[in-house]
Design a protein around this motif. Structure first.
Motif, PDB file in Angstrom:
ATOM      1  N   ASP A  75     151.083  14.875 -35.191  1.00  0.00           N
ATOM      2  CA  ASP A  75     152.496  14.568 -34.918  1.00  0.00           C
ATOM      3  C   ASP A  75     152.609  13.083 -34.591  1.00  0.00           C
ATOM      4  OD1 ASP A  75     155.185  14.741 -34.448  1.00  0.00           O
ATOM      5  OD2 ASP A  75     154.980  15.603 -32.438  1.00  0.00           O
ATOM      6  N   VAL A  76     152.636  12.258 -35.620  1.00  0.00           N
ATOM      7  CA  VAL A  76     152.526  10.801 -35.458  1.00  0.00           C
ATOM      8  C   VAL A  76     153.908  10.150 -35.475  1.00  0.00           C
ATOM      9  CG1 VAL A  76     151.485   8.695 -36.347  1.00  0.00           C
ATOM     10  CG2 VAL A  76     150.323  10.882 -36.657  1.00  0.00           C
ATOM     11  N   VAL A  77     154.164   9.307 -34.496  1.00  0.00           N
ATOM     12  CA  VAL A  77     155.370   8.470 -34.488  1.00  0.00           C
ATOM     13  C   VAL A  77     155.033   7.171 -35.206  1.00  0.00           C
ATOM     14  CG1 VAL A  77     157.059   7.271 -33.053  1.00  0.00           C
ATOM     15  CG2 VAL A  77     156.090   9.447 -32.279  1.00  0.00           C
ATOM     16  N   PHE A  78     155.827   6.807 -36.195  1.00  0.00           N
ATOM     17  CA  PHE A  78     155.542   5.598 -36.971  1.00  0.00           C
ATOM     18  C   PHE A  78     156.853   4.950 -37.407  1.00  0.00           C
ATOM     19  CE2 PHE A  78     155.795   9.135 -39.919  1.00  0.00           C
ATOM     20  CZ  PHE A  78     156.600   8.642 -40.933  1.00  0.00           C
ATOM     21  N   VAL A  79     156.750   3.729 -37.921  1.00  0.00           N
ATOM     22  CA  VAL A  79     157.902   3.029 -38.479  1.00  0.00           C
ATOM     23  C   VAL A  79     157.519   2.484 -39.847  1.00  0.00           C
ATOM     24  CG1 VAL A  79     158.971   2.375 -36.284  1.00  0.00           C
ATOM     25  CG2 VAL A  79     157.233   0.886 -37.296  1.00  0.00           C
ATOM     26  N   SER A  80     158.546   2.138 -40.615  1.00  0.00           N
ATOM     27  CA  SER A  80     158.323   1.539 -41.932  1.00  0.00           C
ATOM     28  C   SER A  80     158.338   0.017 -41.818  1.00  0.00           C
ATOM     29  CB  SER A  80     159.411   2.006 -42.896  1.00  0.00           C
ATOM     30  OG  SER A  80     159.348   1.287 -44.113  1.00  0.00           O
ATOM     31  N   THR A  81     157.754  -0.646 -42.784  1.00  0.00           N
ATOM     32  CA  THR A  81     157.707  -2.108 -42.760  1.00  0.00           C
ATOM     33  C   THR A  81     159.101  -2.734 -42.753  1.00  0.00           C
ATOM     34  OG1 THR A  81     157.485  -2.045 -45.178  1.00  0.00           O
ATOM     35  CG2 THR A  81     155.467  -2.321 -43.887  1.00  0.00           C
ATOM     36  N   VAL A 134     149.876  -2.320 -37.259  1.00  0.00           N
ATOM     37  CA  VAL A 134     150.352  -1.738 -36.000  1.00  0.00           C
ATOM     38  C   VAL A 134     151.106  -2.800 -35.209  1.00  0.00           C
ATOM     39  CG1 VAL A 134     148.479  -0.052 -35.835  1.00  0.00           C
ATOM     40  CG2 VAL A 134     148.209  -2.303 -34.771  1.00  0.00           C
ATOM     41  N   VAL A 135     151.996  -2.344 -34.341  1.00  0.00           N
ATOM     42  CA  VAL A 135     152.678  -3.221 -33.393  1.00  0.00           C
ATOM     43  C   VAL A 135     152.280  -2.759 -32.000  1.00  0.00           C
ATOM     44  CG1 VAL A 135     154.882  -4.069 -32.525  1.00  0.00           C
ATOM     45  CG2 VAL A 135     154.620  -3.544 -34.958  1.00  0.00           C
ATOM     46  N   THR A 136     151.790  -3.672 -31.167  1.00  0.00           N
ATOM     47  CA  THR A 136     151.292  -3.307 -29.845  1.00  0.00           C
ATOM     48  C   THR A 136     152.367  -3.472 -28.784  1.00  0.00           C
ATOM     49  OG1 THR A 136     150.414  -5.557 -29.612  1.00  0.00           O
ATOM     50  CG2 THR A 136     148.903  -3.855 -30.389  1.00  0.00           C
ATOM     51  N   VAL A 137     152.107  -2.902 -27.614  1.00  0.00           N
ATOM     52  CA  VAL A 137     153.109  -2.850 -26.552  1.00  0.00           C
ATOM     53  C   VAL A 137     153.477  -4.254 -26.054  1.00  0.00           C
ATOM     54  CG1 VAL A 137     151.391  -2.584 -24.706  1.00  0.00           C
ATOM     55  CG2 VAL A 137     153.721  -1.712 -24.388  1.00  0.00           C
ATOM     56  N   ASP A 138     152.518  -5.208 -26.085  1.00  0.00           N
ATOM     57  CA  ASP A 138     152.851  -6.563 -25.640  1.00  0.00           C
ATOM     58  C   ASP A 138     153.859  -7.220 -26.576  1.00  0.00           C
ATOM     59  OD1 ASP A 138     150.715  -6.522 -27.515  1.00  0.00           O
ATOM     60  OD2 ASP A 138     150.363  -8.645 -27.157  1.00  0.00           O
ATOM     61  N   ASP A 139     153.764  -6.889 -27.882  1.00  0.00           N
ATOM     62  CA  ASP A 139     154.766  -7.392 -28.824  1.00  0.00           C
ATOM     63  C   ASP A 139     156.119  -6.749 -28.559  1.00  0.00           C
ATOM     64  OD1 ASP A 139     152.961  -9.030 -30.288  1.00  0.00           O
ATOM     65  OD2 ASP A 139     152.207  -7.256 -31.311  1.00  0.00           O
ATOM     66  N   ALA A 140     156.109  -5.467 -28.192  1.00  0.00           N
ATOM     67  CA  ALA A 140     157.361  -4.765 -27.893  1.00  0.00           C
ATOM     68  C   ALA A 140     158.069  -5.390 -26.695  1.00  0.00           C
ATOM     69  CB  ALA A 140     157.082  -3.290 -27.624  1.00  0.00           C
ATOM     70  N   ILE A 141     157.302  -5.785 -25.694  1.00  0.00           N
ATOM     71  CA  ILE A 141     157.892  -6.425 -24.514  1.00  0.00           C
ATOM     72  C   ILE A 141     158.557  -7.741 -24.904  1.00  0.00           C
ATOM     73  CG2 ILE A 141     157.356  -7.524 -22.298  1.00  0.00           C
ATOM     74  CD1 ILE A 141     155.129  -5.415 -21.961  1.00  0.00           C
ATOM     75  N   ASP A 142     157.888  -8.511 -25.771  1.00  0.00           N
ATOM     76  CA  ASP A 142     158.475  -9.772 -26.252  1.00  0.00           C
ATOM     77  C   ASP A 142     159.775  -9.514 -27.013  1.00  0.00           C
ATOM     78  OD1 ASP A 142     156.361 -11.170 -25.185  1.00  0.00           O
ATOM     79  OD2 ASP A 142     155.222 -11.239 -27.050  1.00  0.00           O
ATOM     80  N   ILE A 143     159.787  -8.450 -27.823  1.00  0.00           N
ATOM     81  CA  ILE A 143     160.984  -8.118 -28.607  1.00  0.00           C
ATOM     82  C   ILE A 143     162.130  -7.738 -27.684  1.00  0.00           C
ATOM     83  CG2 ILE A 143     161.975  -6.460 -30.240  1.00  0.00           C
ATOM     84  CD1 ILE A 143     159.097  -6.239 -31.441  1.00  0.00           C
ATOM     85  N   ILE A 144     161.851  -6.906 -26.686  1.00  0.00           N
ATOM     86  CA  ILE A 144     162.888  -6.473 -25.743  1.00  0.00           C
ATOM     87  C   ILE A 144     163.483  -7.670 -25.016  1.00  0.00           C
ATOM     88  CG2 ILE A 144     163.280  -5.199 -23.592  1.00  0.00           C
ATOM     89  CD1 ILE A 144     161.170  -3.163 -24.617  1.00  0.00           C
ATOM     90  N   LEU A 173     164.108  -1.327 -33.330  1.00  0.00           N
ATOM     91  CA  LEU A 173     163.719   0.083 -33.427  1.00  0.00           C
ATOM     92  C   LEU A 173     162.258   0.258 -33.051  1.00  0.00           C
ATOM     93  CD1 LEU A 173     164.294   3.014 -34.318  1.00  0.00           C
ATOM     94  CD2 LEU A 173     163.651   2.336 -36.650  1.00  0.00           C
ATOM     95  N   VAL A 174     161.427  -0.681 -33.450  1.00  0.00           N
ATOM     96  CA  VAL A 174     160.004  -0.637 -33.104  1.00  0.00           C
ATOM     97  C   VAL A 174     159.827  -0.635 -31.588  1.00  0.00           C
ATOM     98  CG1 VAL A 174     157.803  -1.866 -33.248  1.00  0.00           C
ATOM     99  CG2 VAL A 174     159.322  -1.808 -35.235  1.00  0.00           C
ATOM    100  N   ALA A 194     159.601  -4.768 -38.902  1.00  0.00           N
ATOM    101  CA  ALA A 194     158.311  -4.303 -38.400  1.00  0.00           C
ATOM    102  C   ALA A 194     157.170  -4.963 -39.167  1.00  0.00           C
ATOM    103  CB  ALA A 194     158.234  -2.788 -38.515  1.00  0.00           C
ATOM    104  N   GLY A 195     157.342  -5.137 -40.490  1.00  0.00           N
ATOM    105  CA  GLY A 195     156.307  -5.768 -41.296  1.00  0.00           C
ATOM    106  C   GLY A 195     156.026  -7.201 -40.885  1.00  0.00           C
TER     107      GLY A 195
END
Length: 454
Positions: free
Chosen positions: A209-215, A246-256, A221-222, A138-139
């Protein structure tokens, strides 16, 4: 890409080619700067390297940066090699930190060192920070730029802070509330800020109630969390729970997309690579496949060795050899099906240690039913070939046993790999097929020996 869009791009590229031949650069400049950056990036794939450089030089500054971030690595590298250091510096210094890190990740160390010197101090420090995190974490993929609000802010102060930061459009919808030590304590959406009265405190409307991830969390998982909770962005915190990006949704699409491609390659027993199909060389493709193919060839030789050891039985009952291909193909097909289903289930978090027993029981029943049905088909097929009913019984029972065993192998190996912290996709379809071939042939001849009394 839809056919209509492809045809539109082809027509546009032909039009621009004609304008290039006529040296009407002003008309091209006006045409390309009216397009969306993603469309310009797609359009550049229709041109050779030299014309790609010409097109890029015609873009306005903001458009050029946006287009550059959309290009694949090979075209980015081509443009960087064609520009002066001043132009390269201008492009890199205006790129978003996560996109810049992704580019630097792909380049040789010597080139990265040179490019880092072209960055301004802030951008250089940011790039060095992100490159220091573990690859695919994630970092490594986060963007350190985000909207941070102090817990004592009023709504009016928060809105003023957002105007001052002037964040990009993919980060403007969510703000993060931190305390004096930068610990993440809540989030606020832009909608909540706009609809609240100016004198209210941000702590009154924030969601704690924040959803977060670690570096150190894996990028998969992100992406999974962004998908699961329908987020536009996901905060990343360090080991002390301080907000760092932060990681944005466009980055998530690339990861998927990247992870799905990687799984497909592994299921086909191909070494994963980040090179696009058309941009990788013949030797790269050979290297990506040869090791697995050699290993599978050696595995296939074990099957041949098993058959060779049964030569006396085959000479006695020659018709047994007629049905070996059908038997191992059936086992391989069943094993491949169950492996694909299991790998997909694991990827979607539908399979975990809590339901392994339930899965094993269900798949045992499925394998028994499939084996019985296919065994009956095999039995009657043997009779249609006018072979003896004894051969039919041997083939039918062998198919039942092989299908049952193959189905279990197809679910056990991905689960075992997951338990051992390996990627379940390593249980590639060719690997499962090779294993099932060896076991299937061995079981077939053992069953034949029992019934024939050899």
């Amino acid at each position: 890409m839809p056919t209509g869009i492809v045809n539109e791009m082809e027509l546009l590229s032909k039009n621009i080619n004609e304008l290039l031949e006529q040296k009407k650069l002003f008309d091209i400049k006006r045409l390309v700067n009216d397009l969306h950056p993603a469309d310009v990036a797609e359009l550049m794939t229709f041109f050779d390297r030299d014309n790609q450089v010409v097109l890029f030089r015609l873009l306005q500054k903001d458009m050029a940066i946006a287009v550059f971030e959309q290009l694949d690595f090979e075209r980015q590298e081509n443009l960087l090699n064609s520009f002066t250091d001043d132009k390269v510096s201008e492009i890199l210094n205006y790129m978003s930190p996560d996109d810049l890190t992704e580019l630097l990740d792909e380049l040789p160390a010597k080139v990265v060192k040179k490019l880092l010197y072209l960055l301004n101090p802030d951008q250089r420090n940011m790039a060095s920070l992100l490159l220091g995190y573990r690859e695919n974490s994630a970092g490594r993929i986060m963007n350190p730029g985000y909207i941070d609000l102090k817990e004592n802010y009023t709504i009016a102060q928060a809105l003023e802070r957002i105007r001052k930061l002037s964040p990009p459009e993919d980060m403007i919808y969510t703000a993060y509330v931190t305390d004096i030590q930068r610990h993440l304590i809540g989030i606020i959406t832009l909608r909540d800020l706009i609809l609240s009265t100016p004198e209210k405190k941000v702590t009154e409307i924030m969601d704690t109630d924040v959803v977060f991830v670690s570096t150190d969390d894996d990028q998969e998982l992100v992406a999974r969390n962004i998908q699961k909770y329908d987020l536009l962005s996901l905060p990343v915190v360090d080991h002390e729970h301080r907000l760092v990006g932060v990681v944005t949704v466009d980055d998530a699409i690339d990861i998927i997309e990247e992870e799905a491609t990687e799984d497909i390659h592994r299921l086909a027993a191909i070494q994963t690579t980040e090179d696009e199909y058309l941009h990788s060389t013949v030797m790269q493709k050979v290297r990506n496949r040869i090791l697995w193919l050699v290993a599978l060839l050696l595995g296939g030789m074990v099957t041949s060795f098993i058959i060779q050891n049964q030569s006396a039985l085959i000479q006695t009952v020659v018709s047994l050899s007629f049905f070996i291909p059908a038997l191992i193909n059936t086992g391989g097909n069943v094993g491949s099906q169950s492996t694909s289903i299991m790998v997909r289930g694991i990827a979607l978090n539908e399979v975990d240690s809590r339901n392994i027993f339930k899965i094993a029981l269900k798949e045992s029943l499925v394998g028994s039913i499939l084996g019985g049905l296919l065994g009956l088909v095999g039995f009657f097929r043997v009779l249609l070939l006018r072979e003896s009913s004894m051969i039919g019984i041997i083939v039918g029972i062998s198919i039942w046993v092989v299908v049952f065993v193959s189905n279990l192998i197809g679910i056990i190996i991905p689960l075992f790999l997951k338990k051992m912290k390996f990627d379940p996709a390593l249980s590639a379809t060719p690997v499962i097929t090779t294993i099932v071939d060896m076991i299937g042939v061995f079981l077939y001849f053992q069953i034949a020996r029992i019934f024939i009394g050899f």
